[in-house]
Design an enzyme around this catalytic site. Structure first.
Site, PDB file in Angstrom:
ATOM      1  CG  ASP A 385      54.025  73.569  66.009  1.00 48.87           C
ATOM      2  OD1 ASP A 385      53.928  74.841  66.375  1.00 48.87           O
ATOM      3  OD2 ASP A 385      54.296  72.870  66.987  1.00 48.87           O
ATOM      4  CD  GLU A 523      51.346  73.797  75.026  1.00 48.89           C
ATOM      5  OE1 GLU A 523      51.875  72.932  74.475  1.00 48.89           O
ATOM      6  OE2 GLU A 523      51.706  74.926  75.038  1.00 48.89           O
ATOM      7  CE  LYS A 648      51.641  78.622  74.919  1.00 44.51           C
ATOM      8  NZ  LYS A 648      52.663  77.451  75.072  1.00 44.51           N
ATOM      9  CD  GLN A 649      48.195  76.848  71.894  1.00 43.26           C
ATOM     10  OE1 GLN A 649      48.530  77.073  70.846  1.00 43.26           O
ATOM     11  NE2 GLN A 649      48.771  75.641  72.634  1.00 43.26           N
TER      12      GLN A 649
END
Length: 877
Positions: A385, A523, A648-649
């Site tokens: 992150d 993920e 997921k992203q």
């Protein structure tokens, strides 16, 4: 705003009366929640946490006992980790947690010897819970009637000092409205705390503290010392409690009767005094906090006692705290007057980011916990992150980024050992990092929908190593900090490059380098359908990042002084053959590509993705209120996300987020993928392909998609930006924010403004701007620091202005606007007009003012560069 304007006082700029998601009402820079809602208390506690970049405390009511999820008074500090083992089904499971430290908040009211006042044993007449963004101060106003009919008003406020990293303070103002009698103020430090916040972790061992000793330092000060059970970290807290009566316009300090009670893990004082009807008293609790990680102390308990004895009163502590925050606001504040709601929430995000990552942080061995320091989600671990956090810090407070990057450097030896153990060279950093840099990723993960513990393969997200390399390079681009690169950064980057060179292998048939057994940012996909082993082949994001790393590593070597370059190559054993392999990888990494339904090329997320089954998205949306965590939904049904085209992203989309169009085109062209390198519609098509197959189960995905869409579909970009800005305060994931704020999305929204909408990016010593979507951002103004020189950037009346500040001037800097690059010195500014799409105009600019932009006789754009003295603030160093 022009360069001669001063930075505004943020206390005067807000969204008065604005009702925000979750029910908060804005008044200037204060957010207030009215009424006590037990189901919302956990979220409010997280959002009103107070911290200073060293330690942070949740915004829990100090008079309540911990009763998760309704009340949870967690305190957390950078680096305060502990490992424990849990036996699950006969199998030992090791987990390291950021430890919930002793609760210093405890302050309770007893009237006439009765039980302490709580929200559930009195009639609540009025209740307001507030957070002052400007000073990161939490407050409550609590008016109640007890069972005896006594009505009382209690006003509370507290902060963790930004001026002094070891200090916190709390104040009560207490009024007996319709009664007289004797009260007892209970002031305590409670070491009987565990890590029990996150429901899905409660089967795991949560006891992390052993008591050492309580102690007093004179009649006013109580203290407590504890030790973490495995990591042997000593933590001491000391509290000084005083009471004042209202006298005229001032306050008179009184000495109440004090009673001491202590156990080995708990210590309290009860301060007894008489109140008369209508009388007001003020209670101050000043706290000091130390751990054995701190410098310049002989022992933590002694240090805590000495410091709290010397601290001033609450007003003095608060004044210093506010002054410290004022300095941060001078450096980091931004204005978005056309969008006051956005401006407010971005400032809210800024306050939270700085509460976790401040100048205090840079002086400690600290990384960036993905969920900040105000919750226990992800166990306080450091992931990737920081990729979303550093861009904000790089251009405002780069010394903080420098300190945080040292967290990685100090764990380089562990990363080397991990690579060697796996059969690779160089350094392989873990997906989840904690105290010492070993892999902290769970081997099993609880699915809260099914109640089952499933295998966890996410340690295969080796792309965290690419993120670390990228972060160091971007820091250098923004700061020109060759000293850091020479002493630390280059070694980090070169060892990561060596890891990628050893994990990649050359396919004899295609002649291209491939990487197997990894996971991308998605993920949801951990392995191929039916496969036993985890990992995928040729994740496009990973492979393109590795191609870029392979091309950049030789540049890093070339930047070093000859003596340092020779010494580093000798110590690391980097041979000419190894450098030649990097060069080959830079031109021959495999990038999977497939055709969409129209026959046009799309970057494939990983090899074989295009052959997976399509998911019935409409069906799942109809059956489930929230499908962000499709992996959990599918597994609870006995299915597996590995079977489907879903994400997921952002995964492949991340390439368009991290690289400009020109940079990505250069990488793909060097790799020989000329068809897609020259395809101006590649980004639009790739984003569209994955967007309809992405659940956006991570708030990071909103940031990445909003950024990429800024130049493709501005309206869609803005819609996602709005969701991202409100994601934590509105808890869009349905209960996760109470477990800790999302550092990536909070800082990512700030980065969106500068990188996606202003288009700021540093390359080869030039800070470029390629603005987009600025029609929505008229009046936008912010301060940046580029290579040590302070700038003020503003958008107003169809023009973009970059001004070099005279204060804090370091040296002239090179600025790129459109296709032109200029060097600006102290007091100089450069203004260009913007077209209707918000981009730098390339020809005539009729919308611009004559003073800002003029057209020459041949009709080409002439941008004005002016000079003069400027009184603007924003010195970022």
């Amino acid at each position: 705003m022009t360069a001669t304007d001063t930075v505004p006082d943020p206390t005067t700029a807000g969204s008065d009366g604005t009702v925000l998601p979750g029910g908060a009402v804005a008044d200037g820079l204060t957010l207030t929640w009215t009424g006590f809602e037990p189901d919302d208390e956990g979220l409010r506690e997280a959002l009103t946490s107070t911290g200073n970049g060293y330690f942070c405390t949740r915004g829990a009511a100090e008079w309540e006992d911990t009763d998760a999820p309704k009340h949870y008074a967690g305190t957390y500090a950078h680096g305060a980790y502990n490992r424990e083992t849990t036996i699950l089904g006969g199998r030992p499971v090791l987990n390291e947690d950021l430890v919930n430290l002793p609760n210093w908040l405890v302050l309770k009211l007893r009237i006439e010897g009765e039980e302490a006042v709580r929200l559930d044993n009195v009639e609540v007449l009025d209740y307001r819970h507030s957070y002052d963004i400007r000073s990161a101060t939490a407050s409550r106003e609590f008016r109640f009637r007890d069972r005896a009919g006594r009505e009382t008003t209690l006003r509370s406020r507290r902060f963790v000092s930004m001026a002094h990293s070891h200090q916190a303070a709390m104040e009560w103002t207490l009024t007996a409205e319709n009664w007289s009698g004797r009260i007892g103020i209970v002031s305590a430090i409670d070491g009987r705390v565990d890590n029990t916040m996150v429901a899905r972790y409660r089967d795991l061992e949560g006891r992390h503290l052993d008591p050492v000793t309580p102690r007093t330092f004179g009649p006013e000060i109580i203290a407590l010392k504890v030790r973490t059970r495995q990591s042997n970290l000593y933590v001491s807290e000391a509290a000084r409690t005083r009471i004042y009566r209202a006298r005229g316009r001032g306050w008179e300090r009184i000495e109440p009767a004090r009673t001491l009670h202590q156990m080995n893990d708990y210590i309290q004082q009860v301060l007894d005094l008489d109140l008369t009807e209508g009388e007001t008293v003020r209670v101050e609790k000043i706290v000091s906090f130390f751990t054995s990680h701190d410098n310049a102390i002989t022992e933590t308990l002694t240090a805590a006692g000495r410091h709290v004895e010397r601290y001033p009163d609450f007003a003095g502590c608060l004044a210093e705290h506010v002054d410290a925050w004022d300095e941060y606001w001078d450096v980091a504040d931004l204005e978005v007057p056309a969008e006051p709601r956005i401006q407010l929430l971005l400032r809210f995000h800024m306050a939270h980011v700085l509460q976790v990552c401040s100048r205090h942080t840079a002086r400690h061995d600290a990384g960036v916990p993905a969920r900040g320091l105000n919750g226990e989600a992800y166990r306080g671990h450091v992931f990737w992150d920081e990729l979303y956090v550093y861009p904000f810090l790089n251009y405002r407070l780069p010394e903080i980024t420098r300190g945080l990057l040292m967290y990685r450097y100090r764990r380089l030896a562990e990363a080397r050992a991990a690579a060697a153990e796996a059969g690779y060279r160089g350094a392989m950093f873990p997906w989840q990092s904690g105290s010492d840099g070993t892999e902290e990723t769970q081997v099993v993960h609880l699915n809260p929908l099914s109640g089952q513990w499933d295998p966890d393969h996410s340690h295969n997200q080796r792309h965290v190593n690419a993120a670390i390399f990228y972060n160091v390079w971007q820091y250098y681009q923004a700061t020109d900090d060759l000293e850091f690169l020479r002493d630390y950064g280059a070694e980090l980057m070169l060892e990561i490059a060596r890891f990628w060179a050893s994990i990649a292998h050359k396919d004899p048939d295609s002649g291209r380098y491939e990487i197997h057994g990894v996971m991308g940012p998605d993920e949801f996909h951990e392995r191929y359908p039916g496969a036993e082993a985890g990992g995928l082949r040729n994740n496009a994001y990973t492979n393109v990042m590795v191609a870029w790393i392979a091309a950049t590593a030789p540049k890093v070597l070339a930047l070093l002084p000859k003596s340092r370059r020779r010494a580093l190559r000798s110590r690391l054993g980097i041979t000419d053959d190894e450098i030649a392999r990097w060069s080959e990888m830079a031109t021959s990494m495999d990038v999977p590509i497939h055709r969409d339904d129209s026959g046009h090329p799309v970057i494939t997320q990983f090899e074989g993705y295009e052959s997976l089954a399509e998911l019935d998205w409409d069906g799942y949306r109809a059956r489930h209120k929230n499908i962000q965590r499709m992996d959990r939904i599918l597994k609870a049904e006995g299915d597996d996300p590995d079977h489907y085209k879903l994400a997921k992203q952002a995964d492949a989309v991340m390439l368009f987020f991290l690289f400009t169009q020109d940079e990505l085109r250069e990488i793909l062209s060097r790799l020989g993928y000329d068809e897609i390198a020259s395809d101006d519609d590649l980004a639009r098509r790739t984003v569209a392909y994955y967007d309809r197959r992405t659940s956006h189960g991570s708030t990071l995905s909103l940031v990445a998609h909003a950024a990429v869409l800024a130049g493709i579909d501005p309206e869609s970009s803005w819609e996602r930006f709005l969701v991202a800005v409100e994601s934590d305060i509105g808890d869009v994931q349905g209960g996760t924010t109470k477990e800790g704020i999302h550092m990536g999305v909070m800082s990512g929204t700030l980065d969106l403004l500068q990188r996606a909408y202003l288009g700021a990016s540093a390359r080869d010593g030039v800070l470029h701007f390629a603005p987009r979507l600025t029609l929505r951002l008229d009046g936008l103004a912010l301060s940046l620091v580029f290579q040590g020189t302070s700038l003020r950037v503003s958008v107003a009346d169809g023009a973009l202005t970059v001004a070099v500040q005279s204060e804090g001037f370091s040296h002239p800097v090179r600025i790129g606007l459109g296709d032109e690059v200029r060097e600006l010195g102290a007091g100089q500014e450069w203004t260009v007009s913007l077209d209707r799409e918000g981009r730098v105009a390339s020809s005539t600019a009729p919308a611009a003012t004559p003073a800002a932009v003029e057209a020459s006789a041949d009709g080409t754009l002439q941008s004005s560069t002016t000079s003069g003295a400027h009184d603007d603030g924003g010195n970022g160093a």
